[in-house]
Design a protein around this motif. Structure first.
Motif, PDB file in Angstrom:
ATOM      1  N   THR A 207       0.851  -1.218   0.000  1.00  0.00           N
ATOM      2  CA  THR A 207       0.000   0.000   0.000  1.00  0.00           C
ATOM      3  C   THR A 207       0.874   1.251   0.000  1.00  0.00           C
ATOM      4  O   THR A 207       0.636   2.188  -0.767  1.00  0.00           O
ATOM      5  N   CYS A 208       1.883   1.263   0.852  1.00  0.00           N
ATOM      6  CA  CYS A 208       2.759   2.440   0.912  1.00  0.00           C
ATOM      7  C   CYS A 208       3.546   2.600  -0.391  1.00  0.00           C
ATOM      8  O   CYS A 208       3.700   3.713  -0.891  1.00  0.00           O
TER       9      CYS A 208
ATOM     10  N   CYS B 100       1.687   4.363  -2.928  1.00  0.00           N
ATOM     11  CA  CYS B 100       1.078   5.629  -2.484  1.00  0.00           C
ATOM     12  C   CYS B 100       1.766   6.822  -3.160  1.00  0.00           C
ATOM     13  O   CYS B 100       2.985   6.844  -3.309  1.00  0.00           O
TER      14      CYS B 100
ATOM     15  N   VAL C 162       2.304   9.742  -2.045  1.00  0.00           N
ATOM     16  CA  VAL C 162       3.128  10.611  -1.190  1.00  0.00           C
ATOM     17  C   VAL C 162       4.225   9.818  -0.470  1.00  0.00           C
ATOM     18  O   VAL C 162       4.812  10.287   0.497  1.00  0.00           O
ATOM     19  N   VAL C 163       4.519   8.613  -0.975  1.00  0.00           N
ATOM     20  CA  VAL C 163       5.465   7.748  -0.242  1.00  0.00           C
ATOM     21  C   VAL C 163       6.839   8.387  -0.075  1.00  0.00           C
ATOM     22  O   VAL C 163       7.483   8.211   0.970  1.00  0.00           O
TER      23      VAL C 163
ATOM     24  N   CYS D  58       6.157  10.715   2.966  1.00  0.00           N
ATOM     25  CA  CYS D  58       5.666  10.067   4.180  1.00  0.00           C
ATOM     26  C   CYS D  58       6.588   8.937   4.636  1.00  0.00           C
ATOM     27  O   CYS D  58       6.906   8.823   5.822  1.00  0.00           O
ATOM     28  N   GLY D  59       6.998   8.099   3.674  1.00  0.00           N
ATOM     29  CA  GLY D  59       7.863   6.967   4.022  1.00  0.00           C
ATOM     30  C   GLY D  59       7.195   5.969   4.958  1.00  0.00           C
ATOM     31  O   GLY D  59       7.885   5.228   5.653  1.00  0.00           O
ATOM     32  N   GLY D  60       5.861   5.960   5.000  1.00  0.00           N
ATOM     33  CA  GLY D  60       5.172   5.022   5.898  1.00  0.00           C
ATOM     34  C   GLY D  60       5.111   5.521   7.335  1.00  0.00           C
ATOM     35  O   GLY D  60       4.671   4.802   8.227  1.00  0.00           O
TER      36      GLY D  60
ATOM     37  N   PRO E  82       0.914   0.112   6.353  1.00  0.00           N
ATOM     38  CA  PRO E  82       0.943   1.579   6.421  1.00  0.00           C
ATOM     39  C   PRO E  82       0.893   2.009   7.890  1.00  0.00           C
ATOM     40  O   PRO E  82       0.572   1.213   8.771  1.00  0.00           O
ATOM     41  N   SER E  83       1.192   3.251   8.133  1.00  0.00           N
ATOM     42  CA  SER E  83       1.092   3.774   9.496  1.00  0.00           C
ATOM     43  C   SER E  83      -0.356   3.733   9.964  1.00  0.00           C
ATOM     44  O   SER E  83      -1.287   3.916   9.176  1.00  0.00           O
TER      45      SER E  83
ATOM     46  N   CYS F   9      -2.072   6.674   8.829  1.00  0.00           N
ATOM     47  CA  CYS F   9      -2.008   6.841   7.371  1.00  0.00           C
ATOM     48  C   CYS F   9      -2.918   7.981   6.876  1.00  0.00           C
ATOM     49  O   CYS F   9      -2.471   8.873   6.161  1.00  0.00           O
TER      50      CYS F   9
ATOM     51  N   TYR G 275      -1.490  11.383   5.211  1.00  0.00           N
ATOM     52  CA  TYR G 275      -1.816  11.699   3.816  1.00  0.00           C
ATOM     53  C   TYR G 275      -2.449  13.097   3.727  1.00  0.00           C
ATOM     54  O   TYR G 275      -2.040  13.926   2.911  1.00  0.00           O
TER      55      TYR G 275
HETATM   56  S1  SF4 Z   1       1.388   5.448   5.556  1.00  0.00           S
HETATM   57 FE1  SF4 Z   1       2.112   7.156   4.306  1.00  0.00          FE
HETATM   58  S2  SF4 Z   1       3.141   6.216   2.539  1.00  0.00           S
HETATM   59 FE2  SF4 Z   1       1.893   4.635   3.527  1.00  0.00          FE
HETATM   60  S3  SF4 Z   1      -0.030   4.695   2.400  1.00  0.00           S
HETATM   61 FE3  SF4 Z   1      -0.275   6.007   4.200  1.00  0.00          FE
HETATM   62  S4  SF4 Z   1       0.240   8.066   3.492  1.00  0.00           S
HETATM   63 FE4  SF4 Z   1       1.016   6.633   1.965  1.00  0.00          FE
END
Ligand code: SF4
Length: 352
Positions: A295-296, A299, A301-302, A305-307, A323-324, A327, A331
């Motif tokens: 998922t990350c 993404c 914005v990876v 964000c880098g997770g 993901p965090s 998340c 985002y």
């Molecule tokens: S945790 Fe960050 S990188 Fe991962 S999916 Fe969510 S917003 Fe995107």
């Protein structure tokens, strides 16, 4: 936190272990030809170790730096014991001080109480005043504020700004997919933490009132630079923790995931810090996007964000490849900052 290993740790590091920690830091600096090393004294409450021990440890580390590396020492404290004796010592040794402070009285006293139930706001505010006003101001490293979304964000920010901090760190509360953070629902797409941070970003952006670490790092990442924080971005983890008994551990934020999450089999009596880089759990913190969940990786914005923070990705069943838990908030926050920053760049270009 989920980890309870602190119960088995000595309350304070012995001088023999402190000497060995100093030696290991010196050895690491020499092996890698480092020009600077950052040493952070934290706990629990590090000032409980007492001024003599802190002086002993810092001098021992500096003695080992015969390569000429600079040692930047800072202490992260709740401020309760920050008296003149400590301040004079910190001035003498050039130790910078960060204080944990959650804002105006009602906000701070939600969580930071004495054993008898009284709030600690007024005493901590006095300590910050002692540090920030007058001769000790140059030692003031900044304020660390843990977010509680029930508090008014702009009132919190203004309460922090009142002390003219050089930097402010807003921390998301500990949590993960198995132990959800407060007011974060696993199924919901609501963004209470982004909603809390965005008004502060909008108030902060374009003014030079203080540095807000999270926002500065997001702006750096949006501009194509690397992250200098483990909360955001894809940069490798850069710190090792030494417990009071000399065990080498990973970042102790991991302790919020499960019992033993930060532990390694390494010890300063036997192992150099480089040995940590061969541990699979540490390698996972060094390989950037390769360690992220599908998922990350998909993404948009990876790269920024880098997770999120590694500990926030944890789930009892699937580990850290998620993901965090924040998340949706990350985002929304990153998209907002990106929009404001891009509009600003377009405006600036129009003025040329
Ligand atoms: S945790 Fe960050 S990188 Fe991962 S999916 Fe969510 S917003 Fe995107």
């Amino acid at each position: 936190m989920a980890d309870q290993n602190w119960r088995n740790q000595p309350r304070r590091m012995s001088e023999a272990i402190a000497d060995k920690v100093a030696l290991r830091i010196g050895e690491h600096a020499m092996t890698h030809d480092l020009t600077e090393v950052d040493v952070i004294l934290h706990g629990g409450e590090p000032l409980l170790a007492g001024p003599e021990f802190i002086a002993y440890l810092v001098r021992a580390i500096r003695r080992q730096m015969d390569t000429g590396s600079r040692v930047n020492v800072s202490v992260q404290t709740n401020g309760m014991r920050l008296d003149d004796e400590f301040l004079k010592l910190f001035e003498k040794l050039g130790i910078r001080v960060g204080i944990s402070f959650d804002g105006y009285a009602e906000a701070h006293d939600r969580h930071r109480l004495f054993r008898d139930g009284r709030g600690s706001h007024d005493q901590v505010a006095e300590a910050i005043q002692r540090l920030s006003a007058g001769r000790y101001h140059s030692l003031f490293g900044g304020l660390l504020c843990t977010i509680d979304v029930r508090n008014d964000p702009l009132r919190v920010y203004e309460a922090l700004l009142a002390f003219d901090p050089p930097s402010v760190d807003f921390l998301l509360p500990h949590g993960n997919w198995s132990t959800l953070p407060p007011f974060r629902d696993a199924e919901s797409t609501t963004t209470p933490y982004a909603d809390w941070l965005i008004p502060i970003f909008d108030r902060w952006y374009g003014r030079a009132e203080t540095e807000i670490r999270l926002f500065t790092e997001i702006l750096r990442l949006l501009s194509g630079h690397g992250s200098r924080s483990e909360s955001i971005g894809l940069s490798p983890a850069l710190l090792a923790v030494v417990e009071t008994d000399g065990s080498i551990e990973q970042s102790d934020i991991l302790k919020s995931a499960y019992h033993g999450a930060a532990a390694t089999s390494l010890h300063v009596l036997r192992d150099p810090f480089d040995a940590a880089l061969r541990l699979p759990s540490l390698v996972a913190r060094q390989i950037g996007v390769e360690a992220l969940s599908p998922t990350c990786r998909a993404c948009d914005v990876v790269a920024v964000c880098g997770g999120g923070l590694y500990a926030h990705r944890y789930d009892d069943e699937s580990g850290f490849r998620n993901p965090s838990v924040y998340c949706a908030d990350l985002y929304a926050l990153i998209r907002h900052i990106h929009r404001v920053f891009a509009e600003d760049l377009i405006r600036m270009r129009g003025h040329r």
